[in-house]
Design a protein around this motif. Structure first.
Motif, PDB file in Angstrom:
ATOM      1  N   ILE A  10       0.845  -1.194   0.000  1.00 46.10           N
ATOM      2  CA  ILE A  10       0.000   0.000   0.000  1.00 46.10           C
ATOM      3  C   ILE A  10       0.877   1.239   0.000  1.00 46.10           C
ATOM      4  O   ILE A  10       2.075   1.165   0.240  1.00 46.10           O
ATOM      5  CB  ILE A  10      -0.949   0.032   1.220  1.00 46.10           C
ATOM      6  CG1 ILE A  10      -0.141   0.120   2.523  1.00 46.10           C
ATOM      7  CG2 ILE A  10      -1.876  -1.175   1.209  1.00 46.10           C
ATOM      8  CD1 ILE A  10      -0.965   0.469   3.735  1.00 46.10           C
ATOM      9  N   SER A  11       0.258   2.380  -0.259  1.00 42.46           N
ATOM     10  CA  SER A  11       0.964   3.653  -0.244  1.00 42.46           C
ATOM     11  C   SER A  11       0.153   4.651   0.562  1.00 42.46           C
ATOM     12  O   SER A  11      -1.046   4.831   0.322  1.00 42.46           O
ATOM     13  CB  SER A  11       1.151   4.165  -1.676  1.00 42.46           C
ATOM     14  OG  SER A  11       1.767   5.435  -1.663  1.00 42.46           O
ATOM     15  N   LEU A  12       0.819   5.270   1.541  1.00 43.94           N
ATOM     16  CA  LEU A  12       0.209   6.332   2.343  1.00 43.94           C
ATOM     17  C   LEU A  12       1.097   7.556   2.265  1.00 43.94           C
ATOM     18  O   LEU A  12       2.278   7.491   2.615  1.00 43.94           O
ATOM     19  CB  LEU A  12       0.047   5.906   3.812  1.00 43.94           C
ATOM     20  CG  LEU A  12      -0.935   4.770   4.086  1.00 43.94           C
ATOM     21  CD1 LEU A  12      -0.835   4.310   5.528  1.00 43.94           C
ATOM     22  CD2 LEU A  12      -2.349   5.208   3.759  1.00 43.94           C
ATOM     23  N   LEU A  13       0.540   8.636   1.780  1.00 46.44           N
ATOM     24  CA  LEU A  13       1.265   9.903   1.630  1.00 46.44           C
ATOM     25  C   LEU A  13       2.563   9.698   0.848  1.00 46.44           C
ATOM     26  O   LEU A  13       3.601  10.252   1.155  1.00 46.44           O
ATOM     27  CB  LEU A  13       1.527  10.526   3.006  1.00 46.44           C
ATOM     28  CG  LEU A  13       1.757  12.024   3.046  1.00 46.44           C
ATOM     29  CD1 LEU A  13       0.549  12.789   2.523  1.00 46.44           C
ATOM     30  CD2 LEU A  13       2.095  12.487   4.438  1.00 46.44           C
ATOM     31  N   GLY A  14       2.467   8.839  -0.179  1.00 43.00           N
ATOM     32  CA  GLY A  14       3.603   8.617  -1.060  1.00 43.00           C
ATOM     33  C   GLY A  14       4.642   7.643  -0.542  1.00 43.00           C
ATOM     34  O   GLY A  14       5.636   7.380  -1.215  1.00 43.00           O
ATOM     35  N   ALA A  32      -9.878   1.298   3.478  1.00 41.12           N
ATOM     36  CA  ALA A  32      -9.288   1.992   4.628  1.00 41.12           C
ATOM     37  C   ALA A  32      -8.055   2.788   4.199  1.00 41.12           C
ATOM     38  O   ALA A  32      -7.859   3.930   4.640  1.00 41.12           O
ATOM     39  CB  ALA A  32      -8.923   0.982   5.719  1.00 41.12           C
ATOM     40  N   VAL A  33      -7.244   2.210   3.341  1.00 39.40           N
ATOM     41  CA  VAL A  33      -6.054   2.903   2.835  1.00 39.40           C
ATOM     42  C   VAL A  33      -6.463   4.169   2.095  1.00 39.40           C
ATOM     43  O   VAL A  33      -5.877   5.235   2.295  1.00 39.40           O
ATOM     44  CB  VAL A  33      -5.213   1.972   1.920  1.00 39.40           C
ATOM     45  CG1 VAL A  33      -4.145   2.763   1.165  1.00 39.40           C
ATOM     46  CG2 VAL A  33      -4.572   0.867   2.740  1.00 39.40           C
ATOM     47  N   GLY A  38      -6.307   9.772   1.853  1.00 39.08           N
ATOM     48  CA  GLY A  38      -7.004  11.018   1.539  1.00 39.08           C
ATOM     49  C   GLY A  38      -6.971  12.000   2.695  1.00 39.08           C
ATOM     50  O   GLY A  38      -6.724  13.192   2.512  1.00 39.08           O
ATOM     51  N   LYS A  39      -7.196  11.499   3.907  1.00 36.66           N
ATOM     52  CA  LYS A  39      -7.170  12.356   5.089  1.00 36.66           C
ATOM     53  C   LYS A  39      -5.767  12.908   5.320  1.00 36.66           C
ATOM     54  O   LYS A  39      -5.593  14.081   5.653  1.00 36.66           O
ATOM     55  CB  LYS A  39      -7.647  11.570   6.313  1.00 36.66           C
ATOM     56  CG  LYS A  39      -7.798  12.401   7.571  1.00 36.66           C
ATOM     57  CD  LYS A  39      -8.836  13.484   7.449  1.00 36.66           C
ATOM     58  CE  LYS A  39     -10.229  12.957   7.489  1.00 36.66           C
ATOM     59  NZ  LYS A  39     -11.252  14.019   7.536  1.00 36.66           N
ATOM     60  N   MET A  40      -4.741  12.099   5.092  1.00 39.74           N
ATOM     61  CA  MET A  40      -3.363  12.558   5.276  1.00 39.74           C
ATOM     62  C   MET A  40      -3.025  13.657   4.276  1.00 39.74           C
ATOM     63  O   MET A  40      -2.406  14.665   4.645  1.00 39.74           O
ATOM     64  CB  MET A  40      -2.385  11.382   5.155  1.00 39.74           C
ATOM     65  CG  MET A  40      -2.454  10.428   6.338  1.00 39.74           C
ATOM     66  SD  MET A  40      -1.317   9.035   6.208  1.00 39.74           S
ATOM     67  CE  MET A  40       0.220   9.834   6.680  1.00 39.74           C
ATOM     68  N   HIS A  41      -3.439  13.501   3.022  1.00 39.97           N
ATOM     69  CA  HIS A  41      -3.187  14.536   2.027  1.00 39.97           C
ATOM     70  C   HIS A  41      -3.938  15.821   2.384  1.00 39.97           C
ATOM     71  O   HIS A  41      -3.404  16.926   2.232  1.00 39.97           O
ATOM     72  CB  HIS A  41      -3.578  14.051   0.625  1.00 39.97           C
ATOM     73  CG  HIS A  41      -2.548  13.160   0.004  1.00 39.97           C
ATOM     74  ND1 HIS A  41      -1.403  13.646  -0.587  1.00 39.97           N
ATOM     75  CD2 HIS A  41      -2.483  11.814  -0.099  1.00 39.97           C
ATOM     76  CE1 HIS A  41      -0.677  12.646  -1.035  1.00 39.97           C
ATOM     77  NE2 HIS A  41      -1.321  11.510  -0.744  1.00 39.97           N
ATOM     78  N   ASN A  50       5.141  18.986   6.335  1.00 37.97           N
ATOM     79  CA  ASN A  50       5.698  17.845   5.614  1.00 37.97           C
ATOM     80  C   ASN A  50       6.266  16.824   6.597  1.00 37.97           C
ATOM     81  O   ASN A  50       7.005  15.939   6.210  1.00 37.97           O
ATOM     82  CB  ASN A  50       6.760  18.287   4.608  1.00 37.97           C
ATOM     83  CG  ASN A  50       7.926  18.978   5.278  1.00 37.97           C
ATOM     84  OD1 ASN A  50       7.912  19.202   6.484  1.00 37.97           O
ATOM     85  ND2 ASN A  50       8.941  19.322   4.513  1.00 37.97           N
ATOM     86  N   ILE A  51       5.896  16.947   7.857  1.00 35.53           N
ATOM     87  CA  ILE A  51       6.339  16.007   8.874  1.00 35.53           C
ATOM     88  C   ILE A  51       5.330  14.866   8.922  1.00 35.53           C
ATOM     89  O   ILE A  51       4.205  15.026   9.403  1.00 35.53           O
ATOM     90  CB  ILE A  51       6.474  16.699  10.242  1.00 35.53           C
ATOM     91  CG1 ILE A  51       7.480  17.846  10.147  1.00 35.53           C
ATOM     92  CG2 ILE A  51       6.882  15.692  11.308  1.00 35.53           C
ATOM     93  CD1 ILE A  51       7.531  18.722  11.373  1.00 35.53           C
ATOM     94  N   ALA A  52       5.736  13.717   8.399  1.00 33.63           N
ATOM     95  CA  ALA A  52       4.827  12.584   8.236  1.00 33.63           C
ATOM     96  C   ALA A  52       4.208  12.154   9.560  1.00 33.63           C
ATOM     97  O   ALA A  52       3.016  11.822   9.611  1.00 33.63           O
ATOM     98  CB  ALA A  52       5.555  11.421   7.581  1.00 33.63           C
ATOM     99  N   GLU A  53       4.976  12.153  10.618  1.00 30.67           N
ATOM    100  CA  GLU A  53       4.443  11.729  11.920  1.00 30.67           C
ATOM    101  C   GLU A  53       3.325  12.654  12.379  1.00 30.67           C
ATOM    102  O   GLU A  53       2.280  12.207  12.843  1.00 30.67           O
ATOM    103  CB  GLU A  53       5.560  11.703  12.962  1.00 30.67           C
ATOM    104  CG  GLU A  53       5.078  11.250  14.332  1.00 30.67           C
ATOM    105  CD  GLU A  53       6.210  11.205  15.331  1.00 30.67           C
ATOM    106  OE1 GLU A  53       6.128  11.943  16.322  1.00 30.67           O
ATOM    107  OE2 GLU A  53       7.167  10.429  15.116  1.00 30.67           O
ATOM    108  N   ARG A  54       3.516  13.935  12.225  1.00 26.17           N
ATOM    109  CA  ARG A  54       2.495  14.904  12.628  1.00 26.17           C
ATOM    110  C   ARG A  54       1.229  14.739  11.778  1.00 26.17           C
ATOM    111  O   ARG A  54       0.112  14.751  12.285  1.00 26.17           O
ATOM    112  CB  ARG A  54       3.026  16.330  12.484  1.00 26.17           C
ATOM    113  CG  ARG A  54       2.028  17.380  12.913  1.00 26.17           C
ATOM    114  CD  ARG A  54       2.614  18.790  12.728  1.00 26.17           C
ATOM    115  NE  ARG A  54       1.805  19.789  13.344  1.00 26.17           N
ATOM    116  CZ  ARG A  54       0.614  20.212  12.900  1.00 26.17           C
ATOM    117  NH1 ARG A  54       0.104  19.684  11.825  1.00 26.17           N
ATOM    118  NH2 ARG A  54      -0.064  21.144  13.539  1.00 26.17           N
ATOM    119  N   ILE A  55       1.424  14.563  10.487  1.00 24.41           N
ATOM    120  CA  ILE A  55       0.293  14.373   9.572  1.00 24.41           C
ATOM    121  C   ILE A  55      -0.466  13.093   9.933  1.00 24.41           C
ATOM    122  O   ILE A  55      -1.697  13.073   9.959  1.00 24.41           O
ATOM    123  CB  ILE A  55       0.780  14.350   8.113  1.00 24.41           C
ATOM    124  CG1 ILE A  55       1.328  15.734   7.731  1.00 24.41           C
ATOM    125  CG2 ILE A  55      -0.331  13.929   7.172  1.00 24.41           C
ATOM    126  CD1 ILE A  55       2.106  15.748   6.435  1.00 24.41           C
TER     127      ILE A  55
END
Length: 120
Positions: A10-14, A32-33, A38-41, A50-55
């Protein structure tokens, strides 16, 4: 059944991930992915972060809040015996309150995560 068929890429936020997934749950996981990605984008665009953990944290909080609000509203409707056959006619959510709560959560996370940004 091969071990390979028990995993799904799968891919989440690239970013790519390989997750365990029984074949009969594949479609549900892909849905679910799509929701999470979508919510992360959406959060990344709104916060310009651009901090993946925060997003990921903000996305998880948003999705959890939406889920709990919906569940609580369904419980309230069940207690009052109200019929909710058409959710579009009776959404049952105060979107203004939801938005205010999300803004408050974002502000609280900004305060907590700001020191971590200096580390990166």
């Amino acid at each position: 059944m091969s071990d390979e068929s028990r995993f799904l890429d799968i891919s989440l936020l690239g970013k790519e991930y390989r997750v365990a997934c029984p074949p009969n749950e594949r479609e549900a996981l892909l849905a679910a992915v799509a929701l999470v990605d979508g919510k992360m984008h959406e959060i990344a665009e709104k916060t310009k972060s651009n901090i993946a953990e925060r997003i990921a944290v903000m996305s998880a909080l948003n999705i959890a809040h939406e889920h709990l609000s919906f569940r609580d509203e369904q419980a309230r409707l069940a207690k009052t015996g109200a019929e909710h056959t058409d959710i579009a006619k009776n959404p049952g959510l105060d979107f203004g309150a939801v938005r205010r709560r999300i803004v408050d959560m974002e502000a609280q996370l900004d305060v907590v995560l700001r020191p971590q940004e200096k580390l990166l």
